[in-house]
Design an enzyme around this catalytic site. Sequence first.
Site, PDB file in Angstrom:
ATOM      1  N   ARG A   1      36.500 107.853 114.751  1.00  0.00           N
ATOM      2  CA  ARG A   1      35.260 107.598 113.671  1.00  0.00           C
ATOM      3  C   ARG A   1      36.085 106.868 111.916  1.00  0.00           C
ATOM      4  O   ARG A   1      36.904 108.093 111.842  1.00  0.00           O
ATOM      5  CB  ARG A   1      34.273 108.194 113.306  1.00  0.00           C
ATOM      6  CG  ARG A   1      32.977 107.638 112.178  1.00  0.00           C
ATOM      7  CD  ARG A   1      32.136 108.576 111.609  1.00  0.00           C
ATOM      8  NE  ARG A   1      30.952 107.613 110.441  1.00  0.00           N
ATOM      9  CZ  ARG A   1      30.461 108.788 110.460  1.00  0.00           C
ATOM     10  NH1 ARG A   1      30.542 109.614 109.974  1.00  0.00           N
ATOM     11  NH2 ARG A   1      29.361 108.289 109.022  1.00  0.00           N
ATOM     12  N   HIS A   2      36.271 105.958 111.948  1.00  0.00           N
ATOM     13  CA  HIS A   2      37.277 105.370 110.180  1.00  0.00           C
ATOM     14  C   HIS A   2      36.780 106.434 109.584  1.00  0.00           C
ATOM     15  O   HIS A   2      36.062 107.933 109.008  1.00  0.00           O
ATOM     16  CB  HIS A   2      36.226 104.314 109.890  1.00  0.00           C
ATOM     17  CG  HIS A   2      34.686 104.217 109.537  1.00  0.00           C
ATOM     18  ND1 HIS A   2      34.687 105.695 108.424  1.00  0.00           N
ATOM     19  CD2 HIS A   2      33.370 103.839 109.944  1.00  0.00           C
ATOM     20  CE1 HIS A   2      33.200 105.392 108.055  1.00  0.00           C
ATOM     21  NE2 HIS A   2      32.433 104.509 109.576  1.00  0.00           N
TER      22      HIS A   2
ATOM     23  N   TRP B   1      29.894 104.630 100.409  1.00  0.00           N
ATOM     24  CA  TRP B   1      28.162 104.771 101.281  1.00  0.00           C
ATOM     25  C   TRP B   1      27.932 106.493 101.856  1.00  0.00           C
ATOM     26  O   TRP B   1      26.827 106.542 102.106  1.00  0.00           O
ATOM     27  CB  TRP B   1      28.085 103.996 101.997  1.00  0.00           C
ATOM     28  CG  TRP B   1      27.430 102.846 100.955  1.00  0.00           C
ATOM     29  CD1 TRP B   1      27.571 102.123  99.774  1.00  0.00           C
ATOM     30  CD2 TRP B   1      26.794 101.324 101.184  1.00  0.00           C
ATOM     31  NE1 TRP B   1      27.146 101.200  99.203  1.00  0.00           N
ATOM     32  CE2 TRP B   1      26.504 100.230 100.233  1.00  0.00           C
ATOM     33  CE3 TRP B   1      26.359 100.643 102.561  1.00  0.00           C
ATOM     34  CZ2 TRP B   1      25.877  99.088 100.245  1.00  0.00           C
ATOM     35  CZ3 TRP B   1      25.374  99.875 102.302  1.00  0.00           C
ATOM     36  CH2 TRP B   1      25.292  99.018 101.229  1.00  0.00           C
ATOM     37  N   ASN B   2      29.027 106.216 102.854  1.00  0.00           N
ATOM     38  CA  ASN B   2      29.315 107.186 103.801  1.00  0.00           C
ATOM     39  C   ASN B   2      28.321 108.822 102.952  1.00  0.00           C
ATOM     40  O   ASN B   2      27.414 109.657 103.118  1.00  0.00           O
ATOM     41  CB  ASN B   2      30.130 107.746 104.247  1.00  0.00           C
ATOM     42  CG  ASN B   2      30.706 107.243 105.087  1.00  0.00           C
ATOM     43  OD1 ASN B   2      31.568 106.880 105.342  1.00  0.00           O
ATOM     44  ND2 ASN B   2      29.884 107.116 106.196  1.00  0.00           N
TER      45      ASN B   2
ATOM     46  N   GLY C   1      26.226 100.652 108.687  1.00  0.00           N
ATOM     47  CA  GLY C   1      26.068  99.114 109.988  1.00  0.00           C
ATOM     48  C   GLY C   1      26.792  98.472 109.515  1.00  0.00           C
ATOM     49  O   GLY C   1      28.084  98.846 109.476  1.00  0.00           O
TER      50      GLY C   1
ATOM     51  N   ARG D   1      36.823  99.226 106.543  1.00  0.00           N
ATOM     52  CA  ARG D   1      36.930 100.950 106.936  1.00  0.00           C
ATOM     53  C   ARG D   1      37.584 101.335 108.232  1.00  0.00           C
ATOM     54  O   ARG D   1      38.244 101.617 108.490  1.00  0.00           O
ATOM     55  CB  ARG D   1      35.184 101.200 106.648  1.00  0.00           C
ATOM     56  CG  ARG D   1      34.600 101.030 107.630  1.00  0.00           C
ATOM     57  CD  ARG D   1      32.992 101.882 107.471  1.00  0.00           C
ATOM     58  NE  ARG D   1      31.946 101.575 107.774  1.00  0.00           N
ATOM     59  CZ  ARG D   1      31.243 100.195 108.267  1.00  0.00           C
ATOM     60  NH1 ARG D   1      31.135  99.504 107.174  1.00  0.00           N
ATOM     61  NH2 ARG D   1      30.539 100.298 108.867  1.00  0.00           N
TER      62      ARG D   1
ATOM     63  N   GLU E   1      29.370  98.680 113.914  1.00  0.00           N
ATOM     64  CA  GLU E   1      29.614  99.837 114.032  1.00  0.00           C
ATOM     65  C   GLU E   1      27.419  98.953 114.678  1.00  0.00           C
ATOM     66  O   GLU E   1      27.542  97.484 114.570  1.00  0.00           O
ATOM     67  CB  GLU E   1      28.403  99.739 112.800  1.00  0.00           C
ATOM     68  CG  GLU E   1      27.391 100.970 112.167  1.00  0.00           C
ATOM     69  CD  GLU E   1      27.596 102.234 113.040  1.00  0.00           C
ATOM     70  OE1 GLU E   1      27.371 101.874 114.206  1.00  0.00           O
ATOM     71  OE2 GLU E   1      28.101 103.372 113.319  1.00  0.00           O
TER      72      GLU E   1
END
Length: 199
Positions: free
Chosen positions: A7-8, A13-14, A21, A59, A84
């Site tokens: 996973r990146h 935003w995370n 999305g 990302r 995503e």
Amino acid sequence: MRIGLIRHGLTDWNAAGRIQGQTDIPLNGEGREQAERLGRRLLTEEYQWDYIITSGLSRAQETGEIISKLLNVPLLEPDARLKERAFGQIEGLTSEERVARWGQAWETLDLGQEQIADIQIRALAFLEDLWSAYSDQNVLIVTHGAFLANLLTALFKDRYTERIGNLSLTILEKERDDWSPLLYNCTRHLSLDTAKQPE
């Protein structure tokens, strides 16, 4: 054949709890450091990797580029099937904002989200094509949390339900027809002091 599912790294935003999305949000500084930590870890492990492929979203692409440079492993053309899950109107919103707009049952509403069946179909089609093209190679795949969760559900039903962490590593091996997990959702490189050793 072995594949490493990554996973990146972290984005702003995370960190804020916003669903990304297919909105193209870049890595932040911490996300870049996470990618370097994983790359350094992979340099010390027995697994040898032949290629890296990403979703093409920035990302994931930058995460892949950082790891590619550290490992000196070629980065293949991005594959859009690794993007995503599309979340429609939900993208960019926090949990609180989603509940405020649509109530606690927002997940049951049609807000433009990609259907689970559709994301699983494209994920499994990607794996089949990867197997056809690189069956004797080991490939790192840099993609996204909901994509990985749905891929693992498609492969293993409800065996793996833990939330997929940023810059986590899951390793699957295929012999003949079945994929077998060798490592699941591992983020130990993010807490190892040795990850900061100079190159």
